[in-house]
Design an enzyme around this catalytic site. Sequence first.
Site, PDB file in Angstrom:
ATOM      1  N   GLY A  80       0.842  -1.221   0.009  1.00 42.39           N
ATOM      2  CA  GLY A  80      -0.133   0.094  -0.072  1.00 42.39           C
ATOM      3  C   GLY A  80       0.863   1.047   0.059  1.00 42.39           C
ATOM      4  N   GLY A  82       2.791   2.472  -2.736  1.00 43.64           N
ATOM      5  CA  GLY A  82       2.794   3.161  -4.252  1.00 43.64           C
ATOM      6  C   GLY A  82       4.147   3.006  -4.655  1.00 43.64           C
ATOM      7  CG  LEU A  84       7.733   2.363  -2.147  1.00 44.84           C
ATOM      8  CD1 LEU A  84       7.987   1.164  -0.639  1.00 44.84           C
ATOM      9  CD2 LEU A  84       7.722   3.551  -1.468  1.00 44.84           C
ATOM     10  N   GLY A  85       9.942   2.377  -6.381  1.00 43.61           N
ATOM     11  CA  GLY A  85      10.827   2.104  -7.017  1.00 43.61           C
ATOM     12  C   GLY A  85      11.841   0.676  -6.899  1.00 43.61           C
ATOM     13  CE  LYS A  96       3.910 -13.796  -3.165  1.00 43.76           C
ATOM     14  NZ  LYS A  96       3.074 -12.629  -4.034  1.00 43.76           N
ATOM     15  CB  ALA A 197     -12.007  -1.454 -12.346  1.00 46.85           C
ATOM     16  N   GLY A 198      -8.752  -2.098 -10.676  1.00 42.69           N
ATOM     17  CA  GLY A 198      -7.389  -2.550 -10.888  1.00 42.69           C
ATOM     18  C   GLY A 198      -6.784  -3.987 -11.105  1.00 42.69           C
ATOM     19  CB  ALA A 199      -3.598  -5.872 -10.998  1.00 43.85           C
ATOM     20  CG  ASN A 289      -5.023  -5.567   3.397  1.00 38.93           C
ATOM     21  OD1 ASN A 289      -5.453  -5.735   4.319  1.00 38.93           O
ATOM     22  ND2 ASN A 289      -4.380  -6.785   2.615  1.00 38.93           N
TER      23      ASN A 289
END
Length: 751
Positions: A80, A82, A84-85, A96, A197-199, A289
Amino acid sequence: MSKTKITDEEALAFHLEPTPGKFEISATVPMTTQRDLSLAYSPGVAVPCLAIAENPALAYDYTNKGNLVAVITNGTAVLGLGNLGALGSKPVMEGKAVLFKRFADVNSIDIELDTEDPEAFINAVKLMEPTFGGINLEDIKAPECFIIEQRLKEEMDIPVFHDDQHGTAVICAAGLINALHISGKKIEDVRIVLNGAGAAGIACIELLKSMGAQHANCIICDTKGVIYQGRSAGMNQWKSAHAVPTDLRTLEEAMNGADVFLGVSAKGAVTQDMVRAMAPNPVIFAMANPDPEITPEEAHEVREDAIVATGRSDYPNQVNNVLGFPYLFRGALDIHARAINDEMKIACAHALAALAREDVPDEVALAYGKSLSFGRDYIIPTPFDPRLIHRIPVAVAKAGMDTGAARRPIIDMEAYELNLKGRMDPTASILRGLNARARTAQSQMIFAEGDDPRVLRAAVTYQRSGFGKALVVGRADDVKQKLEEAGLADAVSELEVINAANTPHLETYKDFLYSRLQRKGFDLKDVHRLAARDRHVFSALMLAHGHGDGLVTGATRKSAHVLAQVNHVFDADAAHGAAGVTALLHKGRIVLIGDTLVHEWPDENDLANIAERAAGVARHMGLDPRVAFVSFSTFGYPVSERAEKMYLAPAVLEQRGVSFEYEGEMTVDVALNATAQEAYPFSRLTGPANILIVPARHSASISVKLMQEMGGATVVGPILSGVDKPIQICSTTSTANDILNMAVLAACDIG
C-alpha cells in the site's frame, strides 16, 4: 485476535540481524575436497552442460531450474506504499521469496528491475527464461501489469503469474464457493458487484466468470462509478471488456439487491446502508488493506445474515494470497508446466474450498487458540493448515496434466502426495502453536534482568505481541536509559518496572525465604541480601507469591549460578525430579536433548526421570514422544561400564509402564536415521527418535553447542521441567528473540 504492534525499530532490527536481509544461498552438494570442486565446476560440470545442450529438458534434472522461481518487480505499486522504485521494493520481494520457501519448499530469488518501460521490463524477463522454472510478477502498477503479464505469457515457455492479480482472485474464488454453498446460491445466478477495477479486481471478476458467473450479472465500479457500456471517462481496454448495458451509475445503486460484494478499493467505501440494501444472505468480501471497505462488525450490525471476509488476519475469513501462490507454483513446477492456466487456478480454488469444509486438525486449532469448523466464520482454510502442502499442489498438478500444460506428467500421484508431506516443516507450526497458546494464557511474565538491553527488547516484544503483561525487575531510571539507548523510548511508559527497594512485599518475601534457608546455614542478614539484592532470587520470590505467572532469567549469568539461586526459593534440583530439556530445530526436524541443565552425572533412575520429563515437554509441543537413550554403543556392543546405565534406564521405564516409545542404548545415528534402524528390527521405536537422553550434562552441552555452531541449529532452551511454577533459564549468549521464545514457553507452562 488482537493486532500485533510492531515498531519501526523492531522491523529494522529484524531485517538487520543476524545478517542483513532475509535469506542466503547454501550449497546442496559437498564442497570440501578438490574432487568435490572438480565435480561441481571444471572439469566435471562440462558433462551436464553438454547433455543439456543436446536435450534442454535435462536442465530440470541436472540444475535447480525445476524448483526455482523468480520474484520480479519494478517497484511501481509496492503493497500500500505506492511507487517506491526497484530498490525500495527489495525487502518486500525478499519477503515473498521466503514465503515460497516456508510454505511450499520452493526456492526463490528476488529480482528488482530498474525500469518503468514495459518493453524493457519484458525483454529483461524474457532473457532470464533459461534460469527459472517460473516467474512470479509482483507489485507492478496497472495497466502496465496487464501488458507485461500477457506478453510474457505469450512469449515464454514457463509459468508467468502476477500474484497481485491471480493470487487474490484464486483465494477470493475459494471463499466465494463456500460462501455461496452456505447461503444456498449458485454462481451463475448471483449478482456480483466489484468495487476497484485495478489488477486484482479485474482478475477476480475474470476468474469468477470463467467459473460460471454471468457477464450481465457482474457490475464493476471504479472511482468514477459504474463501468457501463458507452462510458468514456477513465476507461481502458481491460475495463471496457467488462462494461455492461445498465442504467446504474453509482456503487450505492449497484449494491441494491446485490448478492455478492467484492472490494479491492479503499477503506470506508461501503456504508451500512449499502449493506442493508443487499439481497438475503449477502456475501461481502471487503479486501482493501490495511483497512477494509467495511468492517465485519459494521456489516453484522445491520445484517446478521452476512458472510464477511477481509484481507486482515485479525478477522475471520482472511483472503490471504499465501494460501495460493506457493502451492500453485509447487504443482506447476512439479509437472514442469509451460504455464499456470485458468483450469489450474480453478482447481486450486476448489481444493481450498473443499479443505475448509473438512474437519480441522487439532494442531490447527491449537495453533490459532480456538476451535475452527466450517461455517460463516470459517470459509477459507488458515495459512498454517499443514494439509495445504499435500492437497493443493496435487489438485493443481492434475489440472495441469489434464489440460496439456505439463511437460512431465506425474505417474504415481500417491507417491507424489507422500513426497509433498515430507516437505512440510513441522517446527514452524509447533512454534506458532506455542505463540497462540501464550496469547490465550495472557501470563504476567517476570523478566529478571532489567539492566540488559536484550531482555528489555524481549519484554517489550512480549507485551506488544499480545502475549500478556511484562514485569521487568530493575531500577526505573536504569530501565528507562537502556530502553532509550535501544531505540525503544516509547516503551518506557508501557513496561511495569519492579524494584526490590520499593516493593511492599519484601518483608513477606524475606520471611518465606528464611523459613526455607534457616537450617541451611543462612542467617537473617544473608536472607535480606538475597531477597533485596539478588534479582534472580527476588524474581523467584515474586513468582512463588503469585505476583507473576512465569519467570525468565539467566541471560546475564551462567545457568548453574542462576539455577542455584532459584533453588533457594523452589525445589528445582535433581533430588526433586527437575530436569533441563533443550529443543534443537534444524532443517525441518525438532529433537529434544536432556538433561542439559540439572543432572551432572545421572544414574539409570535419574535417566528414566529425565526421559519422562522430556516426553512431557514433547507432548506440550505437540510431538508424539520417541525416546532414545544414546551412547557410543548399540544394544550392548561394544561392552562398557560407562554405557551400562544407558542399557538399564529403558528397563526402569518398562517397570514404570510409561505410555511413550523408548529404546536404548544406541548410537545417535541409529536413533535418528530410519535406514540405520532397519538393522535392528526388534527395536521398540517405530521411527526416528525425537528425544535423545544422553549420559551426562557435559555430553548434553557438547551436543547442543556443536549442533548450534557447526550445524546451524536453532536452540530453544534449556527448558526447565519439573518445577512447581513456570521458570525458564536462558543462556548468556541468548538473543532478544531467544529470550522471547523462553518467555513464550514459560507462558505455555511447558515444563
